[in-house]
Design a protein around this motif. Sequence first.
Motif, PDB file in Angstrom:
ATOM      1  N   ASP A  88    -122.078 -25.134  75.747  1.00  0.00           N
ATOM      2  CA  ASP A  88    -121.109 -24.243  75.093  1.00  0.00           C
ATOM      3  C   ASP A  88    -120.082 -25.033  74.287  1.00  0.00           C
ATOM      4  OD1 ASP A  88    -122.049 -21.756  75.829  1.00  0.00           O
ATOM      5  OD2 ASP A  88    -121.168 -21.917  77.821  1.00  0.00           O
ATOM      6  N   PRO A  90    -118.117 -26.654  71.420  1.00  0.00           N
ATOM      7  CA  PRO A  90    -118.087 -26.150  70.043  1.00  0.00           C
ATOM      8  C   PRO A  90    -118.589 -27.180  69.028  1.00  0.00           C
ATOM      9  CG  PRO A  90    -115.882 -26.720  70.760  1.00  0.00           C
ATOM     10  CD  PRO A  90    -116.777 -26.913  71.944  1.00  0.00           C
TER      11      PRO A  90
ATOM     12  N   VAL B  23    -106.970 -28.715  73.624  1.00  0.00           N
ATOM     13  CA  VAL B  23    -108.382 -28.523  73.301  1.00  0.00           C
ATOM     14  C   VAL B  23    -109.253 -29.470  74.125  1.00  0.00           C
ATOM     15  CG1 VAL B  23    -110.109 -28.905  71.498  1.00  0.00           C
ATOM     16  CG2 VAL B  23    -108.021 -27.660  70.976  1.00  0.00           C
ATOM     17  N   LEU B  27    -112.018 -28.687  77.100  1.00  0.00           N
ATOM     18  CA  LEU B  27    -113.416 -29.069  76.943  1.00  0.00           C
ATOM     19  C   LEU B  27    -113.831 -30.108  77.983  1.00  0.00           C
ATOM     20  CD1 LEU B  27    -113.716 -29.134  73.068  1.00  0.00           C
ATOM     21  CD2 LEU B  27    -114.541 -27.397  74.657  1.00  0.00           C
ATOM     22  N   ALA B 217    -107.429 -22.281  74.860  1.00  0.00           N
ATOM     23  CA  ALA B 217    -108.394 -21.312  75.380  1.00  0.00           C
ATOM     24  C   ALA B 217    -108.610 -20.190  74.377  1.00  0.00           C
ATOM     25  CB  ALA B 217    -107.909 -20.755  76.718  1.00  0.00           C
ATOM     26  N   TYR B 220    -110.776 -21.493  71.428  1.00  0.00           N
ATOM     27  CA  TYR B 220    -112.167 -21.613  71.871  1.00  0.00           C
ATOM     28  C   TYR B 220    -112.959 -20.338  71.572  1.00  0.00           C
ATOM     29  CZ  TYR B 220    -115.983 -22.636  75.166  1.00  0.00           C
ATOM     30  OH  TYR B 220    -117.199 -22.865  75.737  1.00  0.00           O
ATOM     31  N   GLU B 224    -116.675 -22.222  66.476  1.00  0.00           N
ATOM     32  CA  GLU B 224    -117.756 -22.969  67.102  1.00  0.00           C
ATOM     33  C   GLU B 224    -117.792 -24.393  66.578  1.00  0.00           C
ATOM     34  OE1 GLU B 224    -120.676 -20.079  66.251  1.00  0.00           O
ATOM     35  OE2 GLU B 224    -120.408 -19.093  68.183  1.00  0.00           O
ATOM     36  N   LEU B 226    -115.552 -28.042  66.662  1.00  0.00           N
ATOM     37  CA  LEU B 226    -114.464 -28.722  67.363  1.00  0.00           C
ATOM     38  C   LEU B 226    -113.243 -28.920  66.465  1.00  0.00           C
ATOM     39  CD1 LEU B 226    -113.386 -30.204  69.837  1.00  0.00           C
ATOM     40  CD2 LEU B 226    -114.508 -32.259  69.032  1.00  0.00           C
ATOM     41  N   MET B 229    -111.408 -25.844  66.083  1.00  0.00           N
ATOM     42  CA  MET B 229    -110.745 -25.463  67.336  1.00  0.00           C
ATOM     43  C   MET B 229    -109.424 -26.218  67.482  1.00  0.00           C
ATOM     44  SD  MET B 229    -112.349 -25.606  71.170  1.00  0.00           S
ATOM     45  CE  MET B 229    -111.311 -25.362  72.608  1.00  0.00           C
ATOM     46  N   SER B 233    -105.956 -24.246  67.475  1.00  0.00           N
ATOM     47  CA  SER B 233    -105.151 -24.355  68.684  1.00  0.00           C
ATOM     48  C   SER B 233    -103.731 -24.805  68.349  1.00  0.00           C
ATOM     49  CB  SER B 233    -105.816 -25.328  69.646  1.00  0.00           C
ATOM     50  OG  SER B 233    -105.079 -25.439  70.821  1.00  0.00           O
TER      51      SER B 233
END
Lengths: 254, 293
Positions: A88, A90, B23, B27, B217, B220, B224, B226, B229, B233
């Motif tokens: 999952d 990203p 982040v 992860l 969160a 996320y 999709e 990183l 994200m 964030s």
Amino acid sequence: MGKVVLKVNDLAAAYRKNTVLHDVNFAVEAGSLTGIVGPNGAGKSTLIKTLLELHPALTGEVQFFGASFKKMKTRIGYVPQRGSVDWDFPTIALDVVMMGLYGQIGWLRRPAKLHQEKAYEALDKMGMADYAERQISQLSGGQQQRVFLARALVQNADLYFMDEPLAGVDAATERAIMNILKELKATGKTVLVVHHDLQTVEDYFDHVLFLNRTVVEHGRTAQVFTDENIAAAYGGNMRGMRGGKFHVVRPVEQ
Amino acid sequence: MTYTAWILVTASLVGMSCGVIGVFLILRKMAMMADAISHTVLLGIVIAFIITRELSGVHMLIGAIFAGILTALFIQWLHSLDVPQDASIGTVFTTLFALGVILIESFVGNAHLDVQHALMGEITFIPWDKVSLPIIGEVPKATALLALVFLIVLISIIAFYKEWKITTFDPALAASLGIPVLFMHYVFMSLVSITTVASFDAVGAIMVVAMLITPAASAYLWTERLSMMVLLSGCFGVISAVVGYYIAAWIDTSISGSMAFATGILFLFSFLFAPNHGLISKFLKPVKTSAME
């Protein structure tokens, strides 16, 4: 025997106080395709991790191409179990493949166009070109395994360790992976594969290493893949009736 | 700049630093570590104060790094002795935090350092305590420290972006490629520690956890990629900080509380409306049949 690319002397490893591997001795020759087989808990994954210094060795000495692991790191490729990462995460398939190049790219540098092309080529080779931009959680198990194989291919190593690459994949993926392994072998690369399906050992591997906490037997498949050795590695409860009637309990993810 | 502007800048810096660090916390499945470190840095600050007798930014940062790494080491060590991970975290951080509380009460007794302040923060006082910096002029101390930490975090993340990515996604492969996974773990713990300690004055130890975890969160759920994200964030952190401030001004209540509350609202919004993972889009889109067919 051809040129030795991996030599293991008296290797032992433990988890906490439980010894998982002891007195492991074997040598692998260049250009061979070896299947590592053994029951659950035999230490197959631990063996690979210990060789690659991902798990501490209690004793023993390992030589890669006649030198230490540290010196030969760039010539060694590793494919962990598919279940060892979080799918999952990203990122997309192409990015995962490019991770195989991070060691070569070096610190403080970003992946360049050239690296992207290499990664794309490797995906294409695994029949995954159409999925390059796909988020990895949207791939099927077999596709995820192909991405892992593509990542190993871009590393362009001389010696590969693969942990259960055929576990839980579809038939088409299994064929694709075996084709690549045979191609690697044909170009003089050496591959060691942890394998769980005794029925395909003879078709897939030219060498086999029976492991059950230590090396039970190791050699050319034609010579050592016998009922006696299977029984010795798996214990008495393995009724070895050759011809595809093994009753093998498939390993769950370790 | 006006009083309000300084508060907004300070809070936004907290939001950005925490958002970016968060982040990787999420992860790496280390959200609990954030909770732990946010408490144990108190011990680091107290020890730094006892040694230097002053409450300056750099000393606090060093103390925090020390405490953060100590926490991570202790947790790792207990875990290696068969204590379950969550129990080791719970044991280590409460003990170190308690030690910090005892030290404050018995040795420090300083108006600037008390338990209440450390836990809840007090952003309202920040604009009064200024320091004069070259070129920029008068800047609140806490804001300057936060800006420094934000720069450190940003540079570390950008410079070693691909190393953070691979050690987070697949540490085994990273190690086999020669990337020092364990060393990077402790560097990351240090980054979490300095982010936490710099955010202390503004939001306190409890709210900083909200700022670390919740914007990440939420991000996320939206993307999709990183890099996206991380960006989202950071933005969510800023939005929560600003919205939180105005909520607090509107109903005249705790600023740090309102900011943490705003992160929660933002998460709820994301949870409902995010394009792929949101509840509503899951209702609208038919469930995809798997590749098995």
